[in-house]
Enzyme design. Structure first.
Site, short mmCIF file in Angstrom:
data_model
loop_
_atom_site.label_atom_id
_atom_site.label_comp_id
_atom_site.label_asym_id
_atom_site.label_seq_id
_atom_site.Cartn_x
_atom_site.Cartn_y
_atom_site.Cartn_z
N CYS A 149 48.51 39.71 46.99
CA CYS A 149 47.69 38.76 47.76
C CYS A 149 47.65 37.37 47.14
O CYS A 149 47.11 36.44 47.75
CB CYS A 149 46.27 39.29 47.92
SG CYS A 149 45.28 39.30 46.41
N CYS A 186 43.18 44.89 41.96
CA CYS A 186 42.82 43.55 42.43
C CYS A 186 41.61 43.70 43.35
O CYS A 186 41.62 44.52 44.28
CB CYS A 186 43.99 42.94 43.19
SG CYS A 186 43.60 41.35 43.97
N CYS A 209 42.76 42.72 47.23
CA CYS A 209 43.58 43.55 48.12
C CYS A 209 43.71 45.00 47.67
O CYS A 209 44.37 45.78 48.34
CB CYS A 209 44.98 42.94 48.24
SG CYS A 209 45.93 43.03 46.70
N CYS A 219 47.84 38.26 41.39
CA CYS A 219 48.24 39.50 42.06
C CYS A 219 49.49 39.21 42.89
O CYS A 219 49.53 38.25 43.65
CB CYS A 219 47.11 39.99 42.95
SG CYS A 219 47.54 41.40 43.98
N CYS A 240 44.25 38.00 29.79
CA CYS A 240 42.82 37.70 29.78
C CYS A 240 42.39 37.55 31.24
O CYS A 240 42.73 36.55 31.89
CB CYS A 240 42.59 36.43 28.97
SG CYS A 240 40.87 36.04 28.68
#
Length: 162
Positions: A131, A80, A83, A128, A151
């Site tokens: 976060c 991510c 984070c 995510c 995607c």
């Protein structure tokens, strides 16, 4: 290209651009959820590029075929961009032809989902789990073994080579 073909292509391009800029007035932004990793809005803006901020924190979408991660083929882990949580292993990445990095599976417990009813359709949004950053969407038209296609916006990811 004929004049008609040119006009149709131009109209389609304009419509796609308008859709990527439009936001639902009732959208729950990623920053509003209760997630382990938290920053203030000002801290998110300082940490992220304007495009990554729009995607991760306001459920935006990058234009297709613009991310270098779409063609990333090395072994490693996609994290991510907000984070740094590990989300996708490169062994699950495939070329979906859509213009965004696509994966058929994720690292366990790394993502969450929610229902997205924008644009007159129902889709499953992927975020995510650490976060709450918006990553993209998951569809059921992917390859075996899962049949899923995650995607993902390239600006929502960072890549760490093995």
């Amino acid at each position: 290209m004929s004049r008609r073909g040119f006009m149709v292509a131009g109209a389609a391009s304009l419509a796609l651009s308008a859709l990527t800029l439009w936001r639902r007035p009732d959208a729950v932004m990623a920053s509003e959820g209760d997630f382990p990793f938290k920053l203030t809005d000002a801290e998110w803006q300082a940490k992220l590029s304007p495009q990554a901020y729009d995607v991760l924190r306001h459920e935006g979408t990058e234009h297709p075929f613009t991310s270098t991660l779409n063609t990333e083929k090395r072994a490693g882990i996609f994290h991510c961009a907000g984070c740094d949580q590990a989300l996708f292993d490169s062994t699950t990445k495939f070329d979906s032809g859509t213009g965004w990095p696509s994966f058929y599976d994720f690292i366990p417990a790394s993502i969450g989902t929610s229902v997205d009813t924008s644009y007159g359709m129902t889709r499953t949004e992927v975020h995510c789990s650490n976060c709450g950053g918006h990553q993209g969407h998951v569809f059921n038209d992917g390859p075996a073994p899962t049949g899923l296609r995650y995607c993902i916006n390239g600006v929502a990811l960072s890549f760490v080579a093995a």
